[in-house]
Write a protein that holds these residues in place. Sequence first.
Motif, PDB file in Angstrom:
ATOM      1  N   PHE A  42       0.838  -1.212   0.000  1.00  0.00           N
ATOM      2  CA  PHE A  42       0.000   0.000   0.000  1.00  0.00           C
ATOM      3  C   PHE A  42       0.870   1.256   0.000  1.00  0.00           C
ATOM      4  N   LEU A  43       1.864   1.262   0.882  1.00  0.00           N
ATOM      5  CA  LEU A  43       2.701   2.458   1.009  1.00  0.00           C
ATOM      6  C   LEU A  43       3.587   2.648  -0.226  1.00  0.00           C
ATOM      7  N   LEU A  46       1.430   4.113  -2.950  1.00  0.00           N
ATOM      8  CA  LEU A  46       1.068   5.496  -2.624  1.00  0.00           C
ATOM      9  C   LEU A  46       2.255   6.430  -2.847  1.00  0.00           C
ATOM     10  N   CYS A  47       3.415   5.973  -2.436  1.00  0.00           N
ATOM     11  CA  CYS A  47       4.607   6.803  -2.606  1.00  0.00           C
ATOM     12  C   CYS A  47       4.975   6.947  -4.084  1.00  0.00           C
ATOM     13  N   LYS A  49       2.937   6.941  -6.554  1.00  0.00           N
ATOM     14  CA  LYS A  49       1.943   7.874  -7.114  1.00  0.00           C
ATOM     15  C   LYS A  49       2.306   9.321  -6.780  1.00  0.00           C
ATOM     16  N   ASN A  50       2.854   9.528  -5.586  1.00  0.00           N
ATOM     17  CA  ASN A  50       3.191  10.883  -5.145  1.00  0.00           C
ATOM     18  C   ASN A  50       4.671  11.215  -5.348  1.00  0.00           C
ATOM     19  N   PHE A 257      -4.845   3.261   6.901  1.00  0.00           N
ATOM     20  CA  PHE A 257      -4.437   3.541   5.525  1.00  0.00           C
ATOM     21  C   PHE A 257      -4.946   4.920   5.071  1.00  0.00           C
ATOM     22  N   ILE A 258      -6.155   5.253   5.446  1.00  0.00           N
ATOM     23  CA  ILE A 258      -6.717   6.541   5.011  1.00  0.00           C
ATOM     24  C   ILE A 258      -5.951   7.696   5.659  1.00  0.00           C
ATOM     25  N   GLN A 261      -2.606   8.023   4.042  1.00  0.00           N
ATOM     26  CA  GLN A 261      -2.747   8.599   2.705  1.00  0.00           C
ATOM     27  C   GLN A 261      -2.851  10.115   2.776  1.00  0.00           C
ATOM     28  N   ASP A 262      -3.613  10.589   3.750  1.00  0.00           N
ATOM     29  CA  ASP A 262      -3.804  12.031   3.909  1.00  0.00           C
ATOM     30  C   ASP A 262      -2.478  12.739   4.155  1.00  0.00           C
ATOM     31  N   SER A 265       0.091  12.258   1.067  1.00  0.00           N
ATOM     32  CA  SER A 265      -0.297  13.083  -0.098  1.00  0.00           C
ATOM     33  C   SER A 265       0.110  14.539   0.086  1.00  0.00           C
TER      34      SER A 265
END
Lengths: 279, 215
Positions: A42-43, A46-47, A49-50, A257-258, A261-262, A265
């Motif tokens: 997940f991380l 996310l990373c 993507k960012n 996770f949420i 993410q906040d 991001s």
Amino acid sequence: MFAGNWNGDVALGVTFSSKDVVLMAGPCTLESLELGLKVGSFLKDLCAKNQIPYIFKSSFDKANRTKDSSPRGPGRTQGLEWLKQIRQELQVPVLTDIHTIEDVEAAADVCDVLQMPAFLCEHRELLISAALSKKVIQIKKGQFVSPQYMVEVAQYMEKCGNSKVILCERGTCFGYRSLIVDYTNIYEMKRYGNCVSFDATHSAQQPGNQNGQTGGQREIIPTLARAALASHVNGLFLEVHPEPSKAWSDAATQLSFIEAQDIISSIRQYGSSSVGLSK
Amino acid sequence: MEFYQILPFEKDNQEVKKNILWDIGQWKLVSSKDTQEMGLFEKNLKHFQHQQIQSLGVVVSSPHQIPLLEKEFSSLYIPGSLSRQSDLLKACSSYPQVILEKGPFMAKEDILYALEKLKPCKDITVIDAGNVFGKGPRIFDIRLAYFYESKHIPWGIYLNPFLEEYPNGDSFEETLISLIRTVKEFGGKKIVYHGHYLRSQIQTCLQVIGMEMSL
């Protein structure tokens, strides 16, 4: 060079620099291989993507629980085997903490970053052993020591032959059950050219306020993290769990996770990591 | 009441004394100029083996050190920042006497959990080294004095962390008298300190308080 004689390289393309904040994140305790892979995947995504460099973090042995009956984790052998698999499968650098010289020797074979726990930041022989591993060493600043002392620790590590050191701010004791974050500590540690990170989740702890377990204020973690990013930290450290209330440790401060993410991001929005002021 | 001095082992102070807590491993990094030598504990331990006098105590910092000890020391001293390291406390629990320095991050309930880790040792003294309130010297919570007394926990105090705001050489008289009298009033038995400069000041304060004893 980025910090002292270190060019910032970790492994697998991840580099600490004056440009990008590196995220070090994962579950507090490596409760299972599946959990590690779930959180790490997940991380990592996310990373990616960012566009944030990412290092997976988890502990195989929580050797300093308040209560003896609290679970410690899978242990060194099993834990390092899992970390090796996570590194192989996710192709990300891994970080774990070490409490003994034996831990250093074993973890150095598997991990890219070794972490000195805050309570052990003064332990001379453990520091030497970590330095001799030639790995990147993240040293948590003790809740009871000054930033100036941590600068001495970094200088000592350099004398021991290892300048690949990250000093990590994680809050200062203010009486019982309370930590405060003094952001001038980040300034003090950075001003000598050190690489500095911020542990946002542990800084929100309220030690021992849940009948021998550590409580905390999860809701203030985004604020703490963003202020640290604005203070130009080079790395951000977070603990993340898919179900924090069921976590074996630090249930009060691990991020869902949420929530993760906040914060993640907003890394690019709130911080850019200039290495610091003049030496 | 007993006074114990923490002393690093150096070639100039090799005389074995009964009121010394020996820091033979120099476990704590003080500055970047400290020695990079490993294995100091094991190396300096040899001096104490086969001695006729049993020394008071030794500062320990790692579980592997405990099995090396036979009867050279009557007590083990666990530093405050290591007071939650489970494996170290468990290793020490088999020793006849343990002196546990309270971590500067610990509240009173935490002390009880640490004492649990030290079972089955039956002779444990808690040395209070204060609590951290941000920067500056430690604070001694006077309520803990009553806590130790009411829970029948043998206790004492480590003086130096409370004196850090004073430059070397200045008189710490007020602070020393307050702390020593508190320990005495609430049934504490041990006072720990380091530094030869402090020894003479403690002696002076004892005379002021009317406690005639030699350190």
